[in-house]
Design a protein around this motif. Structure first.
Motif, PDB file in Angstrom:
ATOM      1  N   ASP A 144      -9.920 -13.584   3.214  1.00 43.48           N
ATOM      2  CA  ASP A 144      -9.058 -12.453   3.545  1.00 43.48           C
ATOM      3  C   ASP A 144      -9.461 -11.198   2.769  1.00 43.48           C
ATOM      4  N   TYR A 196     -16.728  -6.368  -1.415  1.00 36.72           N
ATOM      5  CA  TYR A 196     -16.096  -5.673  -2.537  1.00 36.72           C
ATOM      6  C   TYR A 196     -17.093  -4.741  -3.225  1.00 36.72           C
ATOM      7  N   LEU A 250      -8.904  -6.014  -0.464  1.00 40.89           N
ATOM      8  CA  LEU A 250      -9.305  -4.609  -0.579  1.00 40.89           C
ATOM      9  C   LEU A 250      -8.102  -3.679  -0.502  1.00 40.89           C
ATOM     10  N   ASP A 251      -7.144  -4.024   0.334  1.00 35.58           N
ATOM     11  CA  ASP A 251      -5.934  -3.199   0.453  1.00 35.58           C
ATOM     12  C   ASP A 251      -5.142  -3.224  -0.857  1.00 35.58           C
ATOM     13  N   ILE A 252      -5.018  -4.398  -1.460  1.00 37.10           N
ATOM     14  CA  ILE A 252      -4.302  -4.520  -2.728  1.00 37.10           C
ATOM     15  C   ILE A 252      -5.033  -3.762  -3.827  1.00 37.10           C
ATOM     16  N   TYR A 294       0.877 -10.417  -6.181  1.00 39.94           N
ATOM     17  CA  TYR A 294       0.695  -9.703  -4.919  1.00 39.94           C
ATOM     18  C   TYR A 294       0.625 -10.671  -3.748  1.00 39.94           C
ATOM     19  N   SER A 310     -17.592  -1.749  -1.159  1.00 44.67           N
ATOM     20  CA  SER A 310     -16.465  -0.810  -1.229  1.00 44.67           C
ATOM     21  C   SER A 310     -16.358  -0.140  -2.591  1.00 44.67           C
ATOM     22  N   LYS A 365      -7.012  -1.260  -3.540  1.00 45.62           N
ATOM     23  CA  LYS A 365      -6.866   0.176  -3.295  1.00 45.62           C
ATOM     24  C   LYS A 365      -5.474   0.658  -3.680  1.00 45.62           C
ATOM     25  N   THR A 366      -4.461  -0.139  -3.371  1.00 46.65           N
ATOM     26  CA  THR A 366      -3.075   0.226  -3.683  1.00 46.65           C
ATOM     27  C   THR A 366      -2.895   0.479  -5.176  1.00 46.65           C
ATOM     28  N   PRO A 412       3.548  -8.185   0.739  1.00 49.40           N
ATOM     29  CA  PRO A 412       3.652  -6.723   0.637  1.00 49.40           C
ATOM     30  C   PRO A 412       4.857  -6.236  -0.158  1.00 49.40           C
ATOM     31  N   ALA A 446      -9.899  -8.205   3.702  1.00 48.99           N
ATOM     32  CA  ALA A 446      -9.169  -6.990   4.070  1.00 48.99           C
ATOM     33  C   ALA A 446      -7.920  -6.832   3.210  1.00 48.99           C
ATOM     34  N   THR A 447      -7.185  -7.927   2.995  1.00 53.00           N
ATOM     35  CA  THR A 447      -5.980  -7.867   2.167  1.00 53.00           C
ATOM     36  C   THR A 447      -6.333  -7.602   0.713  1.00 53.00           C
TER      37      THR A 447
END
Length: 251
Positions: free
Chosen positions: A72, A119, A77-79, A39, A122, A81-82, A42, A74-75
Motif C-alpha cells: 500500500d 519512496y 506516501l500520503d501519511i 496512523y 518521491s 506527506k501529511t 484517517p 499510496a497510503t
C-alpha cells in the motif's frame, strides 16, 4: 545542541496520546517518530496531526510495516506527506520470514530495495531499522546486516545501536562500516545484568551500560543528525523521557 526525536512507541502503554505529546514537548524534544498503530486510519492521522500542531513537534520519521510498505505505497506516501516526514523506515521482519543463510538475506535486501523504490522516487530517505538478529553470524561467517545491504545498495540504515550490542556486535565498528548508509540512530540503553527486569532489561539513556558519548560522536562523524530516543518497555515514560534527554544533551 542536538534536536532529539522521541519514538512514540515508547509511550504506547501510557494513553492518551495528546498528553504524551505535551509531555515530550515539555521535556525538550523537537521531533517524534511515528509507528504503524498511530496512523492505522484517517481519523487517527487527523487527530495526530492536530495534536502535533498544538505542541509544535514535528514527525520527521516514521516506521511502517513491511506489509504496508510492500502492498500500500499510496497510503504510506500520503501519511508521510501529511506529517512532512523526511525518512521512512521498515522496522522489522518476523522470525517466520527470516532467511537462514547469506543468499536468503541478499534476496531479502533485493526485495527491500524494490519495495523502497516508490519512496526514494518521491524524495524520501528509505531504509532498514535493525534489531539483534542482523548481528548474529550466519553459517558462512557473514552477518544478515551486511547481506541485506549487499542486496539493497540504496537502502539507508536507522541504527538501533542497543540492539546491535544485544546481538553481540561492536557498535562503533558497525557505524564506521556503514557510515555511508546510516541516516538515523535509535538512542536507548541497556541495564546492568539483573536490573530493571520489569522493563525487560532496558534502562533510561545515560543510566545503563551503553557508552553513548563515544557512540554519538561516531554517529555524528558519520553524518547522522536524527537521534531518536527509545525505550521498549518503560515503567514510567515521563521518567524515561526526561532523564534520557537530560543525559543525552551532555553527550
Amino acid at each position: 545542541m542536538t534536536k532529539f526525536s522521541y519514538q512514540l512507541y515508547s509511550s504506547r502503554n501510557f494513553p492518551p496520546l495528546v498528553d504524551t505529546l505535551a509531555m515530550v514537548a515539555k521535556a525538550g524534544y523537537a521531533q517524534v517518530e511515528g509507528y504503524g498503530a498511530l496512523y492505522a486510519n484517517p481519523k487517527l492521522v487527523g487527530e495526530l496531526k492536530a495534536h502535533l500542531a498544538q505542541t509544535g513537534l514535528q514527525m520527521a520519521s516514521g516506521h511502517f510495516s513491511l506489509d504496508q510498505l510492500s502492498n500500500d505505497p499510496a497510503t504510506v506516501l500520503d501519511i508521510a506527506k501529511t506529517f512532512a516526514m523526511t525518512s521512512i523506515y521498515c522496522p522489522h521482519v518476523g522470525s517466520d520470514q527470516r532467511p537462514s543463510d547469506a543468499k536468503g538475506w541478499v534476496e531479502f535486501g533485493k526485495s527491500l530495495q524494490k519495495v523502497g523504490q516508490p519512496y526514494r522516487d518521491s524524495g524520501y530517505d528509505f531504509g532498514w531499522h535493525n534489531h539483534d538478529f542482523e548481528f548474529v553470524a550466519l553459517p558462512d561467517g557473514s552477518f544478515p546486516q551486511e547481506r541485506i545491504f549487499e542486496g539493497g545498495p540504496d537502502l539507508s540504515w536507522e541504527g538501533d545501536i542497543a540492539w546491535v550490542v544485544k546481538g553481540g556486535g561492536d557498535p562503533i565498528a558497525w557505524i564506521n562500516k556503514f557510515a555511508d548508509r546510516i541516516t538515523a540512530v535509535h538512542v536507548k540503553d541497556i541495564a546492568l545484568v539483573g536490573e530493571n527486569a520489569d522493563e525487560d532489561g532496558w534502562a533510561d539513556v545515560g543510566h545503563g551500560t551503553m557508552d553513548w558519548k563515544t557512540i554519538m560522536a561516531a554517529a555524528r562523524h558519520a553524518g547522522v543528525s536524527l537521534f531518536v530516543m527509545e525505550h521498549d518497555n518503560p515503567s514510567d515514560h515521563q521518567r524515561f523521557a526526561t532523564r534520557s534527554i537530560a543525559a543525552a544533551n551532555k553527550f
